[in-house]
Structures are given as structure tokens and as C-alpha cells.
Design a protein around this motif. Structure first.
Motif, mmCIF file in Angstrom:
data_model
loop_
_atom_site.group_PDB
_atom_site.id
_atom_site.type_symbol
_atom_site.label_atom_id
_atom_site.label_comp_id
_atom_site.label_asym_id
_atom_site.label_seq_id
_atom_site.Cartn_x
_atom_site.Cartn_y
_atom_site.Cartn_z
ATOM 1 N N GLY A 260 41.950 35.118 33.907
ATOM 2 C CA GLY A 260 43.407 35.228 33.806
ATOM 3 C C GLY A 260 44.200 34.310 34.718
ATOM 4 O O GLY A 260 45.432 34.311 34.676
ATOM 5 N N ALA A 261 43.525 33.522 35.528
ATOM 6 C CA ALA A 261 44.244 32.692 36.501
ATOM 7 C C ALA A 261 44.936 31.510 35.832
ATOM 8 O O ALA A 261 44.459 30.988 34.820
ATOM 9 N N GLY A 262 46.027 31.073 36.409
ATOM 10 C CA GLY A 262 46.715 29.897 35.910
ATOM 11 C C GLY A 262 45.833 28.662 35.964
ATOM 12 O O GLY A 262 45.854 27.816 35.049
ATOM 13 N N ILE A 263 45.040 28.551 37.003
ATOM 14 C CA ILE A 263 44.190 27.367 37.163
ATOM 15 C C ILE A 263 43.100 27.335 36.084
ATOM 16 O O ILE A 263 42.617 26.265 35.707
ATOM 17 N N THR B 156 42.749 24.265 33.603
ATOM 18 C CA THR B 156 41.471 23.549 33.509
ATOM 19 C C THR B 156 41.024 23.443 32.046
ATOM 20 O O THR B 156 40.445 22.433 31.637
ATOM 21 N N GLU B 157 41.333 24.457 31.267
ATOM 22 C CA GLU B 157 41.014 24.335 29.837
ATOM 23 C C GLU B 157 41.824 23.195 29.214
ATOM 24 O O GLU B 157 41.319 22.457 28.370
ATOM 25 N N GLN C 250 33.654 30.967 33.972
ATOM 26 C CA GLN C 250 34.668 31.861 34.530
ATOM 27 C C GLN C 250 34.007 33.114 35.073
ATOM 28 O O GLN C 250 33.185 33.726 34.408
ATOM 29 N N SER C 251 34.375 33.475 36.279
ATOM 30 C CA SER C 251 33.847 34.726 36.839
ATOM 31 C C SER C 251 34.887 35.290 37.788
ATOM 32 O O SER C 251 35.837 35.931 37.362
ATOM 33 N N ASP D 200 46.839 40.987 36.904
ATOM 34 C CA ASP D 200 46.627 39.669 36.301
ATOM 35 C C ASP D 200 47.930 38.878 36.252
ATOM 36 O O ASP D 200 48.993 39.480 36.155
ATOM 37 N N VAL D 201 47.826 37.568 36.216
ATOM 38 C CA VAL D 201 49.040 36.753 36.149
ATOM 39 C C VAL D 201 49.897 37.149 34.929
ATOM 40 O O VAL D 201 51.112 37.321 35.037
ATOM 41 N N ALA D 202 49.256 37.335 33.774
ATOM 42 C CA ALA D 202 50.014 37.663 32.553
ATOM 43 C C ALA D 202 50.774 38.979 32.724
ATOM 44 O O ALA D 202 51.953 39.085 32.361
ATOM 45 N N VAL D 203 50.116 39.957 33.302
ATOM 46 C CA VAL D 203 50.739 41.268 33.491
ATOM 47 C C VAL D 203 51.879 41.172 34.510
ATOM 48 O O VAL D 203 52.921 41.821 34.369
ATOM 49 N N MET D 204 51.687 40.335 35.514
ATOM 50 C CA MET D 204 52.750 40.143 36.513
ATOM 51 C C MET D 204 54.035 39.639 35.843
ATOM 52 O O MET D 204 55.120 40.188 36.064
#
Ligand code: PBE
Length: 301
Positions: free
Chosen positions: A49-52, A56-57, A73-74, A233-237
Motif C-alpha cells: 500500500g505504500a506510495g513508493i 516503483t511500479e 512486496q512485503s 494504509d496510505v489509501a485509507v488515510m
């Protein structure tokens, strides 16, 4: 005889030069001893869920040199263990890295790979976002949030200390607040004490954000607020601030890291601007690796 071998040699050279396949075979051969092959065409990443991770994708899509690569991803903790193993064995590794982060204090011998396409941006900042209506409902809280601004070194001090001593970031943050009354005074200038006004700070689980949220919690509690921190998670934030469930966040990395999340909600929150400037994200490798740019990597073909 001499002449004969010269002609054979010439023919061989012409065949080689004229044949695209054989030149790409040569490139593949050099891959086999190279860094890309050694890391199995894999970037060691962090939480999905990270922005990075999202960024990177995009980099894997954008660079021919990353064609066919995998982003593993982990978690940040798992990445740190992989990095530690690789550094001790002086083996190649490519991670998704960022500043401020304690990793760079522990391993000063790491470098960002150049990113000629600018996928990871340049300098990032960390912004404060508040829910719509907070200014009217809780003006004193809004004002502190708006006045909160610190430096990379401040945030790093807390992260390093916690990482060195094993003491919880929240505890280290309390001490930092006690020792930095000048800064705290600036953030609380013109703020009247309140009596138990509740504030929910929504944050992400990384050390950098745990540091900022813990510092502001301590400062606000000294003014009489009751502050809770919810790590998500970033999305939930972003969802939570835009939907008005959480009051504010200090954890929005922009203009690149959280761009997609920011753009999808940008009319639904107040952007109070940067609380820290000088952050950075990118692909990071140990300095002993003989590559400097993402374009020095080889596609997995
Ligand atoms: N980070 C640290 C986060 C934000 C804070 C760069 C790992 C990310 O969303 O990528």
C-alpha cells in the motif's frame, strides 16, 4: 594462407555486425555476470500500500532497463532484514528507499540510483491535510496543525534515537518535545488552552510518520487536547480525511509519492502545506555496486 584467414576474419566480422541477434546475445552474456542477474531482476520493496510501491511500479513500466523486473512486496521490516544480509555479505541488492529514514544512518554507504526520467521526482515534502470543517469545529487544533513545521534533522533525530536504543518512538518524541521548547513555542503561538477537545490524527505506520504524529500528540496534549493516532494504509488515510472520519494527517508525501491518492480526493480536504521539506524516494543500492543509474540495469528478456 595468411590472406585466406584474413578473408574469413572479414566475413566473420561482417556477419557479426550485420546480425542483430548476435549483438543482443552478447548483451545477455554480460548480463549473466552483472548486477541485474545477480539480484534476479528483483527490487526488494516494502508494503503493497505504500506510495513508493505504486511509484516503483510506474518506474518498471517507464524504463526499458526494468522490463520484465519484479517488485517484491512485503514489509519495511522484511526489507531491512534483506538489506542487512546483503550489506554484510557485500552482495548486490536494490531496494525502494527514502529519506528521512534511519537506514541511511545505519548504512551511510548507500546511494540513490539516478532517475533520468524523473519518475521518483526530485525533492519531496510532507504535507499536513485536514478534514473539511475542522477549522470551524476546532479552530485551536487547526491552528496548531497549520503552524507545525520542522526540519529533516528533527525527524531523523527521533528515528535514529529510537532505532539505536530500542525505545519506543512515542517515548523518544516526548523527550524531544521537552528538549525543543523553542520550536514547540512557535507551533503553539497564539493558541489558547482547551479542555479535552478530541482530535484524531490519521497516520501511516512508518517511523517517520510515527515520529511526527507522536510529537504533535504530545504538544497538543500539553495544550489540553485529547489526541489519538490511528495508523492505517496510505489509501485509507486519504479516504478517512476526505470522508471526515479522521481530523487530520501529517503524513502526505508529495508531489510524487502520494500523488494518485491526493489527486483523487483533492477537493475533499484542506491542504495546510508542508510540515517538512527535503524528503526523497527512489531506488537505492549499496555504494559498492558499480551502477549509478536506473538505466545501467539490464532488462529481463
Ligand atoms: N514511505 C515513507 C511512505 C511514506 C512514508 C516513503 C515509505 C510511502 O507511502 O511510500
Amino acid at each position: 594462407m595468411k590472406r585466406f584467414s584474413l578473408v574469413i576474419g572479414l566475413i566473420a566480422a561482417l556477419v557479426l555486425a550485420g546480425c542483430g541477434d548476435s549483438s543482443s546475445e552478447q548483451k545477455n552474456d554480460s548480463n549473466e555476470t552483472g548486477n541485474s542477474k545477480a539480484v534476479n531482476y528483483t527490487i526488494t520493496g516494502i508494503e503493497p500500500g505504500a506510495g513508493i510501491t505504486v511509484t516503483t511500479e510506474k518506474a518498471i513500466e517507464a524504463y526499458d532497463s526494468l522490463h520484465g523486473w519484479t517488485l517484491e512486496q512485503s514489509s519495511t521490516a522484511a526489507m531491512a532484514i534483506e538489506l542487512d544480509k546483503a550489506m554484510k555479505a557485500r552482495k548486490p541488492i536494490i531496494i525502494t528507499g527514502w529519506n528521512p529514514h534511519w537506514t541511511f544512518a545505519k548504512y551511510p554507504d548507500m546511494k540513490y540510483l539516478e532517475d533520468p526520467k524523473g519518475i521518483y521526482g526530485g525533492v519531496e515534502e510532507i504535507r499536513t491535510l485536514a478534514r473539511k470543517g475542522l477549522q470551524e469545529d476546532k479552530p485551536e487544533a487547526y491552528k496548531i496543525l497549520d503552524q507545525f513545521h520542522w526540519e529533516v534533522e528533527d525527524m531523523e533525530e527521533i528515528m535514529y534515537e529510537s532505532n539505536e536504543t530500542g525505545e519506543d518512538i512515542a517515548e523518544v518524541a516526548k523527550k524531544w518535545v521537552a528538549n525543543n521548547s523553542d520550536k514547540v513555542k512557535e507551533w503553539t503561538e497564539g493558541i489558547n488552552d482547551v479542555d479535552g477537545v478530541k482530535i484524531e490524527l490519521v497516520s501511516t505506520p512508518w517511523d517517520s510518520e510515527r515520529a511526527s504524529a507522536s510529537v504533535l500528540k504530545e504538544v497538543m496534549e500539553q495544550k489540553g487536547f485529547q489526541v489519538s493516532i490511528t495508523p492505517v494504509d496510505v489509501a485509507v488515510m486519504f479516504e478517512s480525511i476526505a470522508g471526515g472520519d479522521g481530523d487530520a494527517t501529517l503524513a502526505a508525501w508529495l508531489p510524487i509519492t502520494h500523488k494518485d491518492f491526493y489527486d483523487s480526493y483533492k477537493d475533499d480536504f484542506d491542504d495546510l502545506g508542508a510540515n517538512l521539506e527535503g524528503a526523497k524516494i527512489g531506488l537505492v543500492v549499496p555504494a559498492y555496486m558499480d551502477i549509478d543509474s536506473i538505466e545501467d540495469l539490464e532488462p529481463n528478456e
